[in-house]
Design an enzyme around this catalytic site. Structure first.
Site, mmCIF file in Angstrom:
data_model
loop_
_atom_site.group_PDB
_atom_site.id
_atom_site.type_symbol
_atom_site.label_atom_id
_atom_site.label_comp_id
_atom_site.label_asym_id
_atom_site.label_seq_id
_atom_site.Cartn_x
_atom_site.Cartn_y
_atom_site.Cartn_z
ATOM 1 N N LYS A 175 8.323 1.920 -9.359
ATOM 2 C CA LYS A 175 9.147 2.198 -8.184
ATOM 3 C C LYS A 175 10.476 1.430 -8.269
ATOM 4 O O LYS A 175 11.215 1.611 -9.212
ATOM 5 C CB LYS A 175 8.342 1.861 -6.920
ATOM 6 C CG LYS A 175 6.866 2.305 -6.976
ATOM 7 C CD LYS A 175 6.672 3.810 -6.931
ATOM 8 C CE LYS A 175 5.257 4.265 -7.253
ATOM 9 N NZ LYS A 175 4.207 3.710 -6.427
ATOM 10 N N TYR A 229 -2.272 1.556 0.178
ATOM 11 C CA TYR A 229 -2.005 2.653 -0.758
ATOM 12 C C TYR A 229 -3.342 3.302 -1.132
ATOM 13 O O TYR A 229 -4.302 2.601 -1.489
ATOM 14 C CB TYR A 229 -1.328 2.055 -1.997
ATOM 15 C CG TYR A 229 -0.924 3.040 -3.049
ATOM 16 C CD1 TYR A 229 0.145 3.895 -2.849
ATOM 17 C CD2 TYR A 229 -1.603 3.109 -4.264
ATOM 18 C CE1 TYR A 229 0.536 4.799 -3.838
ATOM 19 C CE2 TYR A 229 -1.225 4.004 -5.251
ATOM 20 C CZ TYR A 229 -0.164 4.848 -5.031
ATOM 21 O OH TYR A 229 0.221 5.732 -5.997
ATOM 22 N N ARG A 249 -1.586 -5.617 -28.322
ATOM 23 C CA ARG A 249 -2.365 -5.570 -27.077
ATOM 24 C C ARG A 249 -2.406 -6.943 -26.398
ATOM 25 O O ARG A 249 -2.661 -7.066 -25.205
ATOM 26 C CB ARG A 249 -3.776 -5.030 -27.349
ATOM 27 C CG ARG A 249 -4.667 -4.976 -26.118
ATOM 28 C CD ARG A 249 -5.829 -4.000 -26.247
ATOM 29 N NE ARG A 249 -6.508 -4.098 -27.514
ATOM 30 C CZ ARG A 249 -7.383 -5.058 -27.857
ATOM 31 N NH1 ARG A 249 -7.686 -6.001 -26.990
ATOM 32 N NH2 ARG A 249 -7.954 -5.070 -29.035
ATOM 33 N N ASP A 280 0.509 -6.669 -2.414
ATOM 34 C CA ASP A 280 1.177 -5.602 -3.151
ATOM 35 C C ASP A 280 2.596 -5.526 -2.580
ATOM 36 O O ASP A 280 2.805 -5.081 -1.454
ATOM 37 C CB ASP A 280 0.421 -4.290 -2.962
ATOM 38 C CG ASP A 280 1.075 -3.126 -3.700
ATOM 39 O OD1 ASP A 280 2.293 -3.168 -3.954
ATOM 40 O OD2 ASP A 280 0.361 -2.151 -4.000
#
Ligand SMILES: *Cc1c(COP(=O)(O)O)cnc(C)c1O
Length: 415
Positions: free
Chosen positions: A223, A125, A71, A198
């Site tokens: 993406k 978004y 982690r 972004d």
């Protein structure tokens, strides 16, 4: 085997292929092995042991680089992060399990907490806007929205609100409006606000916001960066003073990217320049072929002369991107259901283009934003953003442009 030296990694395309890869050490020094993998292994291990407990102590204390618990970090994830940082031209990259986890960490690192104000792009978004309003709103932060393509409005709002953070996107969805990142960075810098960009739609191939004055870059690596529609991931790229908090948030909230996804993403990243080149070409071709089509009322593509941000796009992007959106010539404001029906008929008639959300894949993807990406918005908000019922968004893949055009044209015939 030697590490590839920095001087060989000057150019973007070469960095995309080699940066981050861990071809460690000298093969002869690995007794009984006599081979070196040329692809970074997938380290599927939840924990990492060391020579002795003293070393574990130094690694946990940050005095020595290394890994202890998955982690906190994983070598395969590091390889992907180093590749991204090399492409963004600076900062440190932190990989997350999704773009949204990355955006959450970026906002935490910008200290968007109780009493803070965030100024966000109206065109943002949908999930990012909801994250700000619902999750950070519940924590006492207030979000205000502005049309980021109206620079004087941005300037006025920043002066008035003195926001902790300003959140924008390189290219907006679905009208493909282009933000003037360098000008907005001047405004936020003067006000002491953190500028979060972004950059999912642009990728570092088209724009590197850190070089233009942004403080933090966020990506949905789901993406273009990974590019093959087979994984979910996100990234934050930033330097001091944000990198410490980013590592801490990721460790404590636990949204780190998984090693297998990191390996797939690193593999996908190698062809980013080739894919983006072809996707931009395909988008440009489709946009110009559809511009005069009798069944099309309007085409949105930043490279088109009639696009409202054409001048900005030329200045701040090195290509106009791989997305095109267009309105079918059936618009009847009195009867939005007719427009919706036409849009559905068009999408259902597509045979090659895939009718699915997301973007940036090697496959051409088409959606109806009003019922997909912008579904949760009220009709009046959609109308204000220009997301009409007759609007279609296409994310171009790397197929032959003539095949895509043939498919789109035959589907238009059926509208
Ligand atoms: C997809 C997307 C996100 C969210 O990314 P996930 O990987 O789906 O969490 C954020 N911003 C933009 C611009 C996106 O397209």
């Amino acid at each position: 085997m030697k590490e590839i030296r920095e001087k060989h990694l000057k150019r973007f395309d070469t960095r995309a292929v080699h940066a981050g890869e861990q071809r460690w050490g000298n093969c002869e020094e690995q007794p009984g092995r006599g081979f070196c993998p040329i692809s970074t292994p997938i380290h599927l291990s939840t924990t990492f042991a060391h020579e002795n407990v003293e070393q574990t102590d130094r690694v946990l204390g940050g005095e020595e680089p290394g890994y202890s618990y998955a982690r906190y970090g994983n070598p395969t994830v590091t390889a992907f992060e180093e590749a991204i940082a090399a492409l963004e031209g600076g900062g440190q990259a932190f990989a997350f399990a999704s773009g949204m986890a990355a955006m959450h960490a970026a906002l935490m690192a910008a200290e968007v907490g109780n009493g803070a104000t965030v100024l966000a792009a109206e065109q943002l978004y949908g999930s990012t806007a909801t994250l700000l309003v619902q999750v950070f709103g519940a924590g006492g932060a207030e979000t205000r929205f502005v049309d980021v393509c109206d620079l004087s409005a941005v300037e006025k709002k920043v002066e008035e609100l003195r926001p902790r953070a300003v959140v924008i996107e390189t290219i907006s969805n679905p009208l493909l409006r282009v933000a003037d990142v360098p000008r907005i960075a001047e405004i936020t810098r003067a006000a002491g606000s953190t500028l979060i960009v972004d950059a999912t739609f642009g990728t570092p191939y088209l724009q590197r916001p850190l070089e233009l004055g942004a403080d933090i870059v966020v990506h949905s690596a789901t993406k273009y960066l990974s590019g093959h529609g087979d994984l979910t991931a996100g990234l934050v790229v930033a330097g001091a003073p944000y990198d410490g908090a980013l590592g801490e948030v990721r460790k404590l909230v636990g949204g780190i990217m998984a090693p297998f996804e990191a390996w797939l993403a690193l593999r996908g990243l190698k062809t980013l320049p080739l894919r983006m080149e072809r996707q931009c070409e395909n988008a440009s071709e489709i946009a110009s072929r559809l511009a005069g089509h009798p069944k099309i009322a309007k085409v949105n593509y930043p490279a088109a002369k009639d696009h409202p941000d054409n001048e900005v796009a030329r200045r701040v992007l090195s290509g106009a991107g791989g997305l095109v959106s267009f309105e079918l010539a059936v618009d009847d404001p009195e009867a939005p259901e007719r427009s919706r029906k036409a849009a559905f008929r068009f999408l259902n008639a597509l045979e090659l283009c895939v009718k699915a959300p997301s973007l940036g894949d090697i496959y051409t993807l088409a959606i109806h934003p009003a019922t997909a990406s912008h579904r949760e918005l009220s009709p009046s908000r959609r109308a204000r953003l220009g997301v009409k019922e007759n609007l279609i968004r296409v994310s171009l893949g790397i197929e032959h442009p003539d095949d895509i055009i043939e498919d789109v044209e035959q589907a238009l015939e059926k509208v």
